[in-house]
Design a protein around this motif. Sequence first.
Motif, short mmCIF file in Angstrom:
data_model
loop_
_atom_site.label_atom_id
_atom_site.label_comp_id
_atom_site.label_asym_id
_atom_site.label_seq_id
_atom_site.Cartn_x
_atom_site.Cartn_y
_atom_site.Cartn_z
N SER A 7 0.44 -1.09 -0.01
CA SER A 7 0.07 0.01 -0.04
C SER A 7 0.64 0.96 0.14
CB SER A 7 -0.99 -0.05 1.16
OG SER A 7 -1.74 -0.89 1.18
N LEU A 11 0.75 4.13 -2.62
CA LEU A 11 0.63 5.22 -2.70
C LEU A 11 2.07 6.46 -3.04
CD1 LEU A 11 -1.21 7.85 -1.58
CD2 LEU A 11 0.26 6.80 1.27
N ARG A 12 3.18 5.82 -2.91
CA ARG A 12 4.08 6.14 -3.65
C ARG A 12 3.97 7.02 -5.21
NH1 ARG A 12 7.44 3.70 0.83
NH2 ARG A 12 7.79 2.69 -0.45
N ARG A 14 1.16 7.11 -6.95
CA ARG A 14 0.95 7.69 -7.18
C ARG A 14 1.02 8.97 -6.58
NH1 ARG A 14 -4.32 6.51 -8.72
NH2 ARG A 14 -4.91 8.26 -7.56
N LEU A 15 1.79 9.46 -6.09
CA LEU A 15 2.19 10.84 -5.85
C LEU A 15 3.60 11.58 -6.12
CD1 LEU A 15 1.60 10.68 -2.07
CD2 LEU A 15 0.24 11.63 -4.10
N LEU A 39 -5.80 12.89 -7.84
CA LEU A 39 -5.84 12.21 -6.37
C LEU A 39 -6.92 12.19 -5.60
CD1 LEU A 39 -2.22 13.54 -6.18
CD2 LEU A 39 -2.64 10.97 -6.77
N ASP A 40 -7.00 11.69 -4.49
CA ASP A 40 -8.25 12.17 -3.35
C ASP A 40 -8.05 13.11 -2.27
OD1 ASP A 40 -6.95 10.03 -1.67
OD2 ASP A 40 -8.38 8.23 -2.45
N GLU A 43 -5.17 10.94 -0.03
CA GLU A 43 -3.31 10.89 -0.70
C GLU A 43 -2.97 12.30 -1.50
OE1 GLU A 43 -4.72 7.46 -4.29
OE2 GLU A 43 -5.11 9.84 -4.52
N HIS A 46 -1.43 13.91 2.06
CA HIS A 46 -0.08 12.77 2.72
C HIS A 46 0.49 13.45 2.23
CE1 HIS A 46 2.68 9.55 3.12
NE2 HIS A 46 3.26 9.76 2.79
#
Length: 457
Positions: A7, A11-12, A14-15, A39-40, A43, A46
């Motif tokens: 996970s 996340l990394r 996507r960012l 992004l939501d 996210e 973060h």
Amino acid sequence: MERAQTSEALLRARLEPARILLDADDIDVGALNSTLAMLDGAEISHLLETIPAAQRIEIWTRIDDGLAAEVLDELPDLIASDLVHKTPDERLGRIGSAMNIEQMSDAFELFPDDIQESLVAGLSQEERKRFESAIAYSEDSVGRVMRSDMLVSLESATVNDALEDIRKRPSFPEQTDQLFVTDAHGALIGVVRVNDLLVAMPDTPIAALTDRDPPRLRARETLEDAAALFERDDLVCAPVINRDGRLVGRMAVEEVVDSLREMSEENAFFREGLRSDEDLFGRVWESARRRWLWLSLNLLTAFVASRVIGLFEENIQALVVLATLMPIVASIAGNTGNQTVALVIRGLAMGGITRSNLAYLAAKELSIALINGLIWGGVMGAALVGIYGDVGLGFVMAAAITLNLGVAALVGVVIPLSMDAMGRDPALGSSVVLTFITDSMGFFIFLGLGAVFLVQA
């Protein structure tokens, strides 16, 4: 563990495009807007936490007001407050209006007074009632984080009535496995398991399926109490009642998990003299200023400990080996004390420490410390006899370690219990005070015994 790592990796990934665009000398505005659109709120929150403060405004100004409401609800207070301060009042009003009641109650104190007034004025009568109910509770209480979306049925209804009401809802509440049963005045009667509701005959009275003594929470109970209840009874959700016994909301396991994580982070940060919402990429001066209190306290305690050593300056000059060995006594006692502190804090959090078992707990920790002191003090004393050929020095070391471990165990019980009795977080400052006492007493005991049995001899 593998799932958590996966996970984090996702996340990394996507960012990462947003980070690359922000780090460019000339930001491609169109590409950045497109990237942010994918992004939501969680996210983007973060992302904001993990980039320098100067870059955050680039993100904050490019997301729409609805998404900004979600982001503000997810962010730590320090970062959220800074962004709110830099946002025009007109936009703040739109962001606040896009929040649901739970989000607004959490973020309400971040807004300027005039924005607060306009947000409250824009609520319907029912929304205002729910909002005022939410902010009436302290931040660490169940009432502040309870949910208002729940399945409710009157005691006089049938299974078919309850199912019809559920079908009329726009969506099924998340993390729900219970139907809450009330009387005509809203007082909680009990709960019906959703599984039992689904398999019962349509004409079965709800009263016949009701568990009239389910686990329940009061709105003013602490989140620690809620976590203990959920852990003990393996709950997915639980009803929340007010002082009159009326159903006012529900607590879901998601809030419990979040509160446990936050408490764990707070305890870990407090032990190091930091705030749990410390901004890793915040401004240097502000971060430095927030650490002054604990640094000054550490400096004071270290100075007092040094004065204890100063009392035995002549003895140290007469037997220099004492100076090289005294840190051992303080160090091992600090380890023992921290173990005791951790156990006591956990016991307080779980509600397992009472007046009736307090004496046993203290005696047990003291006994463990003395046993370990005799064993490992003896080992260290024997090692010194082998190294220096001095039986007296070995005896002094063994006795000092044993006595200081006993001090550490007692202090490890007393400090968190005292702070809890004063209404303070037991984790806050326990480590600093413990270190001060075990260092000072360790030096005093070791050098005192050395003065009596070695120097004067």
